[in-house]
Write an enzyme that holds these catalytic residues in place. Structure first.
Site, short mmCIF file in Angstrom:
data_model
loop_
_atom_site.label_atom_id
_atom_site.label_comp_id
_atom_site.label_asym_id
_atom_site.label_seq_id
_atom_site.Cartn_x
_atom_site.Cartn_y
_atom_site.Cartn_z
CE LYS A 205 -2.17 -1.51 3.78
NZ LYS A 205 -1.70 -2.77 3.78
CB THR A 206 3.90 2.35 1.98
OG1 THR A 206 3.20 2.31 3.24
CG2 THR A 206 4.71 3.43 2.10
CG ASP B 130 0.18 3.44 6.75
OD1 ASP B 130 -0.69 2.58 6.46
OD2 ASP B 130 1.01 3.08 7.18
CB THR C 131 -4.65 -3.14 8.61
OG1 THR C 131 -4.66 -2.37 9.88
CG2 THR C 131 -3.08 -2.80 8.16
NE ARG D 242 5.98 -4.01 5.19
CZ ARG D 242 5.19 -3.14 5.91
NH1 ARG D 242 4.48 -3.61 7.02
NH2 ARG D 242 4.25 -2.34 5.09
#
Length: 351
Positions: free
Chosen positions: A77-78, A122, A171, A230
């Site tokens: 997402k980032t 975020d 999330t 990640r």
């Protein structure tokens, strides 16, 4: 904490970082992130839709609609927020819901925006209600109304905001209020990655790190990465460390297995907490549903972390199920631990 501004070309503008990371660690994390949409691996449907949205906005010379990305941590997402800014040739301001605790925090951030920039928030579901309501006007009309002072001397001030694109990440999309969710022109939920996609992630990262890796070794790392890029990058870096200390720097399947076993990552990608959850369900409470709070106490972990980080992957892997009365292990969980399942579980009679 102050937000930070990143630019499409990778230059850092003045301003402090929202997250205090070691500079070398931050540089390494950034180097492994894709810089363009074409380099982003996985999420094919999302990529195709974003290509259309961004190309249409560029063609009209406008800022794209506000975008909301949901999904478990570590799925990109980032990275997508940075990619969107690069594709648009503009900067990106980075902050988080918990960092914007007062109306003034958001107002100063909005006032400092440049036209066309991307604002990335975020964990946007953690915005305080007053801050969220101020954001409504900025998203819809690109202006906010502030009340300065208190009592009879209070006055209202209208602040014009340059046109910008808000990219929100969460999330827990269910915790976002309907008024905020409806102000996003585009919603998308990112899914866990398949092994083939994660192999591509590992191989790309290995090339970036100049680490020789065999396809079988990349597959072993991918299988244990919990469907998350990640984590795949993180495991690759740990295996690289092992290869440099115990080998010649190259990674083959045997060395990858040794390294992953050393760092406590099993064949399904389960770590110590995952395995402890399964042991509590299968050994301490066999055949009985367990509530979230009880499970959190038993494994000495925060209930929110269990629900947001560990539980989705265990459910996705078919190891536990949620029932109205609590969490229960599946027959596959007993098999993974090398245990005999109770009759109710082995027959599939889960409440």
């Amino acid at each position: 904490m102050s937000p930070r501004r990143e630019w499409a070309g990778g230059r850092r503008a003045a301003g402090s970082d929202a997250i205090a990371l070691d500079p070398l660690e931050r540089a390494l994390e950034q180097s492994l992130r894709p810089e363009r949409l074409a380099d982003f691996i996985g999420q094919r449907e999302l990529k195709a839709q974003l290509e259309v949205l961004l190309e249409a906005a560029r063609g009209r010379g406008e800022t794209p609609d506000h975008l909301l990305f949901a999904g478990p941590p570590g799925l990109g997402k980032t990275s997508l927020a940075f990619i969107i800014a690069r594709e648009l040739g503009t900067g990106v301001r980075v902050t988080s819901g918990p960092a914007l605790q007062r109306i003034g925090d958001l107002a100063s951030l909005l006032a400092d925006l440049h036209g066309g920039e991307v604002l990335f928030i975020d964990e946007i579901h953690r915005l305080p209600r007053a801050v969220e309501e101020l954001l409504y006007g900025a998203m819809e009309d690109f202006r906010v109304d502030l009340v300065l002072g208190k009592g009879p001397g209070a006055r209202s001030v209208r602040l014009d905001v340059p046109r910008f694109t808000l990219v929100g990440a969460t999330t827990r999309v269910g915790l976002i209020s309907a008024p905020l969710r409806d102000r996003f022109g585009y919603h998308y939920r990112l899914d866990y990655y398949g092994d083939d996609e994660l192999v591509a992630v590992v191989e790309r990262a290995a090339r970036t790190l100049s680490v020789p890796i065999e396809p079988d070794a990349a597959l072993e790392i991918a299988r244990r990465s919990r469907g998350t890029p990640r984590l795949a990058n993180r495991l690759l870096r740990r295996v690289r460390d092992y290869a440099e200390v115990r080998g010649d720097g190259a990674i083959d399947r045997e060395l990858a297995l040794e390294a992953l076993d050393l760092f406590g990552v099993d064949v399904l990608g389960l770590d110590r907490v995952d395995l402890e959850i399964l042991r509590v369900l299968c050994v301490q409470f066999p055949g009985r549903p367990v509530g979230l709070s009880t499970l959190a106490v038993a494994v000495r972990e925060n209930a929110g972390t269990l629900e947001e980080v560990y539980e989705p992957f265990l459910i996705q892997r078919g190891l536990i199920v949620r029932t109205p009365r609590g969490r229960m292990p599946t027959p596959r969980a007993y098999v993974h631990l090398g245990l005999d399942a109770p009759v109710e579980a082995s027959s599939g009679r889960l409440e």
